[in-house]
Motif scaffolding. Structure first.
Motif, PDB file in Angstrom:
ATOM      1  N   GLY A 165       0.793  -1.226   0.000  1.00 43.13           N
ATOM      2  CA  GLY A 165       0.000   0.000   0.000  1.00 43.13           C
ATOM      3  C   GLY A 165       0.822   1.270   0.000  1.00 43.13           C
ATOM      4  O   GLY A 165       0.281   2.364   0.124  1.00 43.13           O
ATOM      5  N   GLY A 166       2.138   1.150  -0.159  1.00 48.63           N
ATOM      6  CA  GLY A 166       3.038   2.297  -0.031  1.00 48.63           C
ATOM      7  C   GLY A 166       3.277   3.085  -1.299  1.00 48.63           C
ATOM      8  O   GLY A 166       4.103   3.988  -1.312  1.00 48.63           O
ATOM      9  N   HIS A 167       2.581   2.745  -2.398  1.00 44.67           N
ATOM     10  CA  HIS A 167       2.729   3.470  -3.667  1.00 44.67           C
ATOM     11  C   HIS A 167       4.186   3.553  -4.108  1.00 44.67           C
ATOM     12  O   HIS A 167       4.664   4.604  -4.513  1.00 44.67           O
ATOM     13  CB  HIS A 167       2.095   4.861  -3.577  1.00 44.67           C
ATOM     14  N   GLY A 168       4.898   2.431  -3.998  1.00 44.74           N
ATOM     15  CA  GLY A 168       6.279   2.356  -4.457  1.00 44.74           C
ATOM     16  C   GLY A 168       7.324   2.589  -3.392  1.00 44.74           C
ATOM     17  O   GLY A 168       8.520   2.582  -3.671  1.00 44.74           O
ATOM     18  N   ARG A 169       6.901   2.800  -2.162  1.00 51.26           N
ATOM     19  CA  ARG A 169       7.861   3.034  -1.077  1.00 51.26           C
ATOM     20  C   ARG A 169       8.699   1.778  -0.855  1.00 51.26           C
ATOM     21  O   ARG A 169       8.184   0.672  -0.744  1.00 51.26           O
ATOM     22  CB  ARG A 169       7.123   3.401   0.202  1.00 51.26           C
ATOM     23  N   MET A 170      10.017   1.970  -0.785  1.00 50.53           N
ATOM     24  CA  MET A 170      10.959   0.871  -0.558  1.00 50.53           C
ATOM     25  C   MET A 170      11.725   1.119   0.734  1.00 50.53           C
ATOM     26  O   MET A 170      12.082   2.254   1.042  1.00 50.53           O
ATOM     27  CB  MET A 170      11.975   0.787  -1.707  1.00 50.53           C
TER      28      MET A 170
ATOM     29  N   ALA B 148      11.630   5.716  -3.992  1.00 48.77           N
ATOM     30  CA  ALA B 148      10.401   4.989  -4.322  1.00 48.77           C
ATOM     31  C   ALA B 148      10.421   4.530  -5.780  1.00 48.77           C
ATOM     32  O   ALA B 148      11.094   5.118  -6.625  1.00 48.77           O
ATOM     33  CB  ALA B 148       9.188   5.880  -4.079  1.00 48.77           C
ATOM     34  N   ILE B 149       9.670   3.477  -6.054  1.00 54.18           N
ATOM     35  CA  ILE B 149       9.506   2.968  -7.413  1.00 54.18           C
ATOM     36  C   ILE B 149       8.348   3.723  -8.055  1.00 54.18           C
ATOM     37  O   ILE B 149       7.246   3.770  -7.501  1.00 54.18           O
ATOM     38  CB  ILE B 149       9.199   1.457  -7.392  1.00 54.18           C
ATOM     39  N   ASP B 150       8.590   4.323  -9.229  1.00 51.38           N
ATOM     40  CA  ASP B 150       7.530   5.040  -9.943  1.00 51.38           C
ATOM     41  C   ASP B 150       6.648   4.082 -10.731  1.00 51.38           C
ATOM     42  O   ASP B 150       5.437   4.238 -10.789  1.00 51.38           O
ATOM     43  CB  ASP B 150       8.127   6.066 -10.916  1.00 51.38           C
ATOM     44  N   ILE B 151       7.279   3.108 -11.381  1.00 54.72           N
ATOM     45  CA  ILE B 151       6.562   2.119 -12.181  1.00 54.72           C
ATOM     46  C   ILE B 151       7.388   0.836 -12.198  1.00 54.72           C
ATOM     47  O   ILE B 151       8.618   0.884 -12.224  1.00 54.72           O
ATOM     48  CB  ILE B 151       6.291   2.622 -13.623  1.00 54.72           C
ATOM     49  N   LEU B 152       6.705  -0.293 -12.145  1.00 57.15           N
ATOM     50  CA  LEU B 152       7.386  -1.580 -12.198  1.00 57.15           C
ATOM     51  C   LEU B 152       7.340  -2.083 -13.633  1.00 57.15           C
ATOM     52  O   LEU B 152       6.270  -2.175 -14.235  1.00 57.15           O
ATOM     53  CB  LEU B 152       6.696  -2.574 -11.261  1.00 57.15           C
ATOM     54  N   PHE B 153       8.496  -2.353 -14.183  1.00 51.78           N
ATOM     55  CA  PHE B 153       8.617  -2.863 -15.549  1.00 51.78           C
ATOM     56  C   PHE B 153       9.239  -4.248 -15.456  1.00 51.78           C
ATOM     57  O   PHE B 153      10.453  -4.398 -15.504  1.00 51.78           O
ATOM     58  CB  PHE B 153       9.492  -1.916 -16.381  1.00 51.78           C
TER      59      PHE B 153
ATOM     60  N   LEU C 278       2.201  -8.607  -6.470  1.00 57.85           N
ATOM     61  CA  LEU C 278       3.001  -7.797  -5.551  1.00 57.85           C
ATOM     62  C   LEU C 278       2.852  -6.316  -5.890  1.00 57.85           C
ATOM     63  O   LEU C 278       2.668  -5.481  -5.002  1.00 57.85           O
ATOM     64  CB  LEU C 278       4.470  -8.213  -5.622  1.00 57.85           C
ATOM     65  N   ALA C 279       2.902  -5.991  -7.180  1.00 59.78           N
ATOM     66  CA  ALA C 279       2.743  -4.593  -7.601  1.00 59.78           C
ATOM     67  C   ALA C 279       1.364  -4.063  -7.203  1.00 59.78           C
ATOM     68  O   ALA C 279       1.237  -2.925  -6.743  1.00 59.78           O
ATOM     69  CB  ALA C 279       2.941  -4.468  -9.109  1.00 59.78           C
ATOM     70  N   GLU C 280       0.344  -4.902  -7.348  1.00 54.61           N
ATOM     71  CA  GLU C 280      -1.009  -4.471  -6.980  1.00 54.61           C
ATOM     72  C   GLU C 280      -1.119  -4.217  -5.482  1.00 54.61           C
ATOM     73  O   GLU C 280      -1.675  -3.209  -5.047  1.00 54.61           O
ATOM     74  CB  GLU C 280      -2.025  -5.526  -7.413  1.00 54.61           C
ATOM     75  N   VAL C 281      -0.574  -5.127  -4.673  1.00 54.29           N
ATOM     76  CA  VAL C 281      -0.619  -4.964  -3.216  1.00 54.29           C
ATOM     77  C   VAL C 281       0.145  -3.716  -2.783  1.00 54.29           C
ATOM     78  O   VAL C 281      -0.274  -2.989  -1.886  1.00 54.29           O
ATOM     79  CB  VAL C 281      -0.050  -6.222  -2.507  1.00 54.29           C
ATOM     80  N   ALA C 282       1.275  -3.450  -3.449  1.00 56.15           N
ATOM     81  CA  ALA C 282       2.102  -2.291  -3.099  1.00 56.15           C
ATOM     82  C   ALA C 282       1.581  -0.997  -3.722  1.00 56.15           C
ATOM     83  O   ALA C 282       2.106   0.072  -3.445  1.00 56.15           O
ATOM     84  CB  ALA C 282       3.545  -2.534  -3.541  1.00 56.15           C
ATOM     85  N   ARG C 283       0.557  -1.107  -4.577  1.00 54.95           N
ATOM     86  CA  ARG C 283      -0.018   0.056  -5.263  1.00 54.95           C
ATOM     87  C   ARG C 283       1.020   0.756  -6.146  1.00 54.95           C
ATOM     88  O   ARG C 283       1.131   1.976  -6.161  1.00 54.95           O
ATOM     89  CB  ARG C 283      -0.614   1.054  -4.276  1.00 54.95           C
TER      90      ARG C 283
ATOM     91  N   PRO D 236       2.218   1.257 -10.107  1.00 53.76           N
ATOM     92  CA  PRO D 236       1.804   1.047 -11.497  1.00 53.76           C
ATOM     93  C   PRO D 236       2.702   0.006 -12.167  1.00 53.76           C
ATOM     94  O   PRO D 236       3.898  -0.085 -11.879  1.00 53.76           O
ATOM     95  CB  PRO D 236       1.995   2.421 -12.141  1.00 53.76           C
ATOM     96  N   LEU D 237       2.107  -0.771 -13.066  1.00 54.97           N
ATOM     97  CA  LEU D 237       2.804  -1.889 -13.690  1.00 54.97           C
ATOM     98  C   LEU D 237       2.728  -1.767 -15.202  1.00 54.97           C
ATOM     99  O   LEU D 237       1.648  -1.539 -15.755  1.00 54.97           O
ATOM    100  CB  LEU D 237       2.138  -3.195 -13.236  1.00 54.97           C
ATOM    101  N   ALA D 238       3.856  -1.917 -15.881  1.00 62.87           N
ATOM    102  CA  ALA D 238       3.871  -1.984 -17.339  1.00 62.87           C
ATOM    103  C   ALA D 238       3.619  -3.436 -17.730  1.00 62.87           C
ATOM    104  O   ALA D 238       4.242  -4.341 -17.194  1.00 62.87           O
ATOM    105  CB  ALA D 238       5.222  -1.520 -17.873  1.00 62.87           C
TER     106      ALA D 238
END
Length: 121
Positions: A26-31, A45-50, A66-71, A73-75
């Motif tokens: 739920g962190g919108h890319g927070r690592m 933070a991750i802007d988009i997962l490719f 995982l990308a969905e749970v972390a909120r 965006p996914l390419a």
């Protein structure tokens, strides 16, 4: 969690201990980096997962989930598209049912023993 890794002498090092990386749900890319024996700290933070992966845990929808749970965006395909495409028999059945032409194929289940005549049908 993943262990932070690096390339050494042209090969990917596989550490047994070290800094763990966490993509926050739920962190919108927070690592977060969680070093052994030290306090956790934020990473960029991750802007988009490719995802550029192959096989299980890469193409089966796990990384997409995982990308969905972390909120994040996914390419590319989402969970269902990835999981469906990994199973070629199911993918071909769905495409055929939707009217998309598919090449002839046969799916042989593990342990099945078929004759050449059965395969030619």
């Amino acid at each position: 969690l993943w262990l932070l890794s690096s390339f050494e002498n042209g090969a990917l090092a596989t550490p047994s201990v070290g800094t763990q990386l966490c993509l926050v749900p739920g962190g919108h890319g927070r690592m977060l980096a969680i070093p052994t024996g030290r306090a956790p700290h934020d990473l960029p933070a991750i802007d988009i997962l490719f995802p550029v992966l192959h096989g299980l845990h890469g193409e089966d929808g796990a990384v997409q989930g995982l990308a969905e749970v972390a909120r994040v965006p996914l390419a590319g395909c989402g969970i269902l598209g990835s999981a469906t495409a990994l199973d070629k028999d199911i993918a071909k059945r769905l495409l055929k049912a939707a009217g998309v032409p598919v090449a002839r194929s046969v799916t042989i289940d593990e342990g099945a023993v078929l004759s050449l005549a059965e395969l030619e049908d």
